[in-house]
Structures are given as structure tokens and as C-alpha cells.
Design a protein around this motif. Structure first.
Motif, PDB file in Angstrom:
ATOM      1  N   LYS A 311      30.111  44.726  76.427  1.00  9.90           N
ATOM      2  CA  LYS A 311      31.503  44.307  76.639  1.00  9.90           C
ATOM      3  C   LYS A 311      31.603  43.688  78.032  1.00  9.90           C
ATOM      4  CE  LYS A 311      33.463  47.820  73.559  1.00  9.90           C
ATOM      5  NZ  LYS A 311      34.446  48.924  73.409  1.00  9.90           N
ATOM      6  N   TYR A 312      31.119  42.464  78.138  1.00 10.66           N
ATOM      7  CA  TYR A 312      30.927  41.840  79.445  1.00 10.66           C
ATOM      8  C   TYR A 312      32.234  41.455  80.133  1.00 10.66           C
ATOM      9  CZ  TYR A 312      26.155  41.586  77.688  1.00 10.66           C
ATOM     10  OH  TYR A 312      24.925  41.905  77.172  1.00 10.66           O
ATOM     11  N   ASP A 313      33.263  41.141  79.340  1.00 12.59           N
ATOM     12  CA  ASP A 313      34.542  40.800  79.972  1.00 12.59           C
ATOM     13  C   ASP A 313      35.098  41.988  80.754  1.00 12.59           C
ATOM     14  OD1 ASP A 313      34.860  42.161  77.545  1.00 12.59           O
ATOM     15  OD2 ASP A 313      36.895  41.371  77.262  1.00 12.59           O
ATOM     16  N   ARG A 314      34.987  43.181  80.185  1.00 11.03           N
ATOM     17  CA  ARG A 314      35.430  44.393  80.873  1.00 11.03           C
ATOM     18  C   ARG A 314      34.549  44.676  82.096  1.00 11.03           C
ATOM     19  NH1 ARG A 314      38.657  47.972  78.440  1.00 11.03           N
ATOM     20  NH2 ARG A 314      37.525  49.748  79.310  1.00 11.03           N
ATOM     21  N   ARG A 317      35.620  42.273  84.877  1.00 14.01           N
ATOM     22  CA  ARG A 317      36.953  42.603  85.365  1.00 14.01           C
ATOM     23  C   ARG A 317      36.885  43.771  86.343  1.00 14.01           C
ATOM     24  NH1 ARG A 317      39.409  41.639  80.707  1.00 14.01           N
ATOM     25  NH2 ARG A 317      39.480  43.780  79.974  1.00 14.01           N
ATOM     26  N   LYS A 446      25.618  32.603  81.839  1.00 10.59           N
ATOM     27  CA  LYS A 446      26.971  32.333  81.355  1.00 10.59           C
ATOM     28  C   LYS A 446      27.038  32.208  79.824  1.00 10.59           C
ATOM     29  CE  LYS A 446      26.523  27.369  82.374  1.00 10.59           C
ATOM     30  NZ  LYS A 446      27.101  26.245  83.169  1.00 10.59           N
ATOM     31  N   TRP A 449      27.358  35.772  78.466  1.00 11.09           N
ATOM     32  CA  TRP A 449      28.685  36.353  78.648  1.00 11.09           C
ATOM     33  C   TRP A 449      29.675  35.767  77.642  1.00 11.09           C
ATOM     34  CZ3 TRP A 449      26.065  39.425  81.131  1.00 11.09           C
ATOM     35  CH2 TRP A 449      25.424  39.196  82.336  1.00 11.09           C
ATOM     36  N   LYS A 450      29.567  34.453  77.341  1.00  9.98           N
ATOM     37  CA  LYS A 450      30.542  33.804  76.457  1.00  9.98           C
ATOM     38  C   LYS A 450      30.391  34.250  75.012  1.00  9.98           C
ATOM     39  CE  LYS A 450      31.110  29.621  79.250  1.00  9.98           C
ATOM     40  NZ  LYS A 450      30.876  28.158  79.317  1.00  9.98           N
TER      41      LYS A 450
END
Length: 452
Positions: A311-314, A317, A446, A449-450
Motif C-alpha cells: 500500500k505505497y500511497d499510505r 503519505r 515510480k 508505486w503507480k
């Protein structure tokens, strides 16, 4: 809340609230620890004298080296446990807990035995003079006799945070600090046991806290708990713990080398009082940096879990929030140090010579202090996701690659001031190296992550 429920929360709860849920107890605990260190040194300086403060400064390298071995196990195992919880591999996480206990006992005993045998030569090498050696020896003898307790106490606290119990880790630290303050007042001020009394207070309070930690981990209702069959060292688990723990180990070990070198430089260019001033300035720096360490401790299980769960967005953040918060905290510390250096130094001593050197040293040491926050957080981030080589490089950049040569060259031109100015120069240099490293890493990955 049991371990499993707390672990699942790491991947579901809003990151901002989660970071403060985990970081705030660590910050409170680390702040309390800073308060103890200040009171401890102030008590020694006011009751025993300025020579004792200088003697205490001599012990920092050996204590840092001990902390390096403890961090290799504590940080390494807690990071591994966080990742395994994120992967729902609870059996491996439990064996990691058992291996943490065994490694702490073995390493703690070996470090104690070797250090006690060669204590005087070690302290001499660290910069002890005929005046400061008795104080340093008296303090470290007691600390080393309790070394296994210290290693186990810090290791178990790191695991408590990893398994979703940051408040319990905070309670353990607060109890240790509170008991430590009471005992140091009794032993140093009341019984007049001197610097040895301060060391005895430290080990006694950690021993009591460790008993409570072991009771927590003995609860069979928890997902991760102490039981038979998990203590035998497993080669793969030990390798994973050490591979991740090598970064904080090298950071602390390098700090040991740097403090040895700095102590000798301060003795060479300013005498024993300059070493005492360096000890006081170091205490002030660490008092504020403890906030950043608390933020890093709060970030560690969140980043480790979400990296393991992809869960790379978390994960990112959490990184940005930690950098912003840590920078704000150190900027406050910088402001106070620039405005009130003499008043801060006055806490530790009334000796006019030591006061003057300390106030000047605090201002110089803290000159660009706020940039250290992002460097420390980003280094910890790479450690949390298992990027060991990057973390090691960033860990060594400030002290080994920059501070060491600067602290040698600068005094050749500016004397004692040059030793002081080497510290802010290396702070800024390491910051300038860390930001491009993070940008490079993010651009390189990148596409990964996307996709998530």
C-alpha cells in the motif's frame, strides 16, 4: 486490542491519525527520557562538579557503542516483525520475537564482559585524562554490569511498538524515567553516592520496567507472546534482523567513533572544560532530537506494514507527514537555542568558564539544526522498507564522510571554534546529499508505486 487487530489497523486507519497514534506515545516517552538526561547531568554538574560532567562526556562513545549493538537487534527485529505482520505471516513474527530475546542476552553479555576487562584503556582512548578517568570509570562500571538489562529493555520496547502497542512502550519509558529521576535524586543528592549513584538509578529503573514488559509478552491471549520453541536462533531470521539492523548499528557505532575523535579534539584545543561544554551541547541537541526519534519510531511500524502490504500511497503519505512534523519540531529547538543559549547552559552548571564555553557551543552546534529532521526521517524510511545499502550510506554521510574530516581540518585554521563549526557544516552537507537520494529512489521506482 490484540496484536492481530492492532496490526490490521496499520493498513486501514487514516495515515495522519495513525501516525500521531503511534508517534505521540514515542514522543512523550522520548521527551521524558530527554528530561531525565537533563536532570541527571544537571544533578551531577551541580552536586558533584564540572569535572564529573567532563567525565560523563567521556563515557558517551562507549554508551553509543552499546546502543549500536542494541539497535541492531531492536530496530532490526521490530522492522522485520512489522513487515511480517503486514504479510500476515504471524508464525515467523512470533519466532522473531523469541530470537530478539536470545540475541539481546548473548550480545549484551559479550559486550559487558569485554568492556569491563579493558575499561581503563578504552576510556583513555576515548579522551579521559587523569582528572576525568575516575568519574568515567565509576559510572561505566555500573552501567556495564547492567548491560543485558539495558539491551533487553530497549529491544522489548521496540517490539511493543511493532506489534501495535505504542502506548505500552510509552508507559514503560515513562515509568523508567520517573523512577530514574526519583532514584537519581535519592542516590546523588540525598545519599551522596556521586556519579555511581546516577548509574545505579539508571539500571534499577530499567530492571523494573523490563519485568513489566516481560509480563506483557507472557500473555498467551496475544497473537505474539513468549512461549517455548521460539528462542532457538534461526539462521535466516538472524540474518534478516542483522541486515536491517546494520544501518542503525553503523549510525551508533559511527557516532561512537566521532565522539571519541571530538573529545580528543576538544581536549587538544580547549582542555577538559571544552569536553564538558561539548557534553552539555550534546545533551541539548539530543533533548530536541528525541522528538524526531519519537516521530521515526511512530513512522516505523506504519511504513513497514504498508510496504509489506504493498500500500505505497499510505507509505509515502506517512513519510511526508513525518518530515513536516519533525522539521517543525527542530525549528522550534533552533529558535530557543539561538535566543537563550546561556540560560539553557545554566541548567547544567554554575561554573563561569564552563557556562561561557557551553553557551557559545550550543549556538554553533544548533546553527542549521532544523535541516537534520528530513535527513533523519528519510534515512529511517529507507531502513523501514529494507533498503539497507541506501540507509547505511545516508547514516554514515553526516558523521563519517563529512564531520570527521571537517573536525580535523577546520581547527587547523580556526582552533577551538573550528571543532564547533564542523558540526553545523556536516549537518547541512548531509541534508544536501539526502534529498537528491530520495528523489532518485522515487523516480527509479515510480512505475511500481503507480501500479498499486
Amino acid at each position: 486490542m490484540d496484536n492481530k487487530q492492532a496490526a490490521l489497523e496499520l493498513g486501514q486507519k487514516p495515515v495522519g491519525a495513525l501516525l500521531w497514534q503511534y508517534a505521540l506515545p514515542s514522543i512523550v516517552a522520548m521527551t521524558a527520557s530527554s528530561l531525565y538526561n537533563i536532570i541527571d547531568r544537571a544533578m551531577i554538574g551541580q552536586v558533584v562538579g564540572p569535572e564529573a560532567i567532563a567525565g560523563l562526556g567521556i563515557t558517551f562513545p562507549l554508551m553509543n557503542l552499546s546502543a549500536a549493538f542494541g539497535a541492531a537487534v531492536g530496530v532490526g527485529s521490530s522492522t522485520c516483525i512489522s513487515v511480517k505482520l503486514g504479510q500476515r505471516d504471524y508464525k515467523t513474527a512470533e519466532h522473531l520475537l523469541g530470537n530478539t530475546v536470545t540475541l539481546n542476552l548473548i550480545i549484551g553479555f559479550l559486550f559487558m564482559a569485554i568492556s569491563l576487562i579493558f575499561l581503563d584503556p578504552i576510556l583513555r582512548f576515548f579522551g579521559a585524562s587523569d582528572v576525568t578517568l575516575p568519574y568515567a570509570r565509576e559510572f561505566m562500571t555500573v552501567i556495564l554490569l547492567g548491560n543485558m538489562v539495558t539491551h533487553m529493555y530497549f529491544g522489548m520496547n521496540a517490539v511493543l511498538r511493532a506489534v501495535g502497542k505504542p502506548r505500552h512502550a510509552m508507559y514503560a519509558t515513562l515509568f523508567t524515567v520517573g523512577m530514574n529521576i526519583l532514584l537519581v535524586v535519592a542516590f546523588v543528592w540525598w545519599f551522596r553516592w556521586g556519579i555511581r549513584g546516577a548509574a545505579m538509578a539508571t539500571i534499577a529503573s530499567q530492571s523494573m520496567a523490563l519485568c513489566w514488559q516481560m509480563k506483557l509478552f507472557s500473555n498467551p491471549k496475544d497473537l505474539l507472546h513468549l512461549k517455548r520453541g521460539i528462542y532457538r536462533l534461526k539462521k535466516e531470521l538472524v540474518r534478516n534482523i542483522i541486515s536491517i539492523g546494520v544501518s542503525p548499528f553503523l549510525m551508533n557505532a559511527t557516532s561512537c567513533v566521532i565522539v571519541i575523535f571530538m573529545n580528543n579534539q576538544f581536549v587538544r584545543y580547549g582542555g577538559d572544560m571544552a569536553v564538558g561544554a561539548y557534553s552539555i551541547a550534546n545533551s541539548v541537541v539530543m533533548a530536541f532530537f528525541m522528538f524526531v526519534m519519537g516521530m521515526n519510531m511512530g513512522m516505523q511500524p506504519i511504513v513497514g506494514y504498508n510496504y509489506g502490504a504493498e500500500k505505497y500511497d499510505r507509505m509515502f503519505r506517512c513519510l511526508w507527514l513525518t518530515i513536516a512534523s519533525a522539521t517543525a519540531i527542530l525549528f522550534l529547538g533552533w529558535t530557543l537555542s539561538m535566543l537563550f543559549p546561556y540560560q539553557i547552559a545554566r541548567i547544567f552548571s554554575t561554573d563561569p568558564t564552563l557556562l561561557g564555553l557551553s553557551a557559545k557551543g550550543i549556538k554553533i552546534d544548533m546553527l542549521v539544526f532544523f535541516v537534520v529532521a528530513s535527513q533523519a526521517v528519510i534515512t529511517n524510511f529507507f531502513q523501514c522498507i529494507g533498503k539497507v545499502k541506501v540507509s547505511i550510506f545516508l547514516s554514515l554521510s553526516r558523521q563519517l564522510f563529512l564531520l570527521l574530516p571537517m573536525a580535523y581540518v577546520f581547527p587547523l585554521f580556526w582552533g577551538l571554534d573550528g571543532v564547533w563549526y564542523a558540526m553545523p557544516a556536516s549537518d547541512f552537507g548531509s541534508f544536501a546529499m539526502t534529498i537528491p537520494m530520495l528523489i532518485w529512489f522515487m523516480n527509479k521506482n515510480k512505475n511500481t508505486w503507480k501500479r498499486r
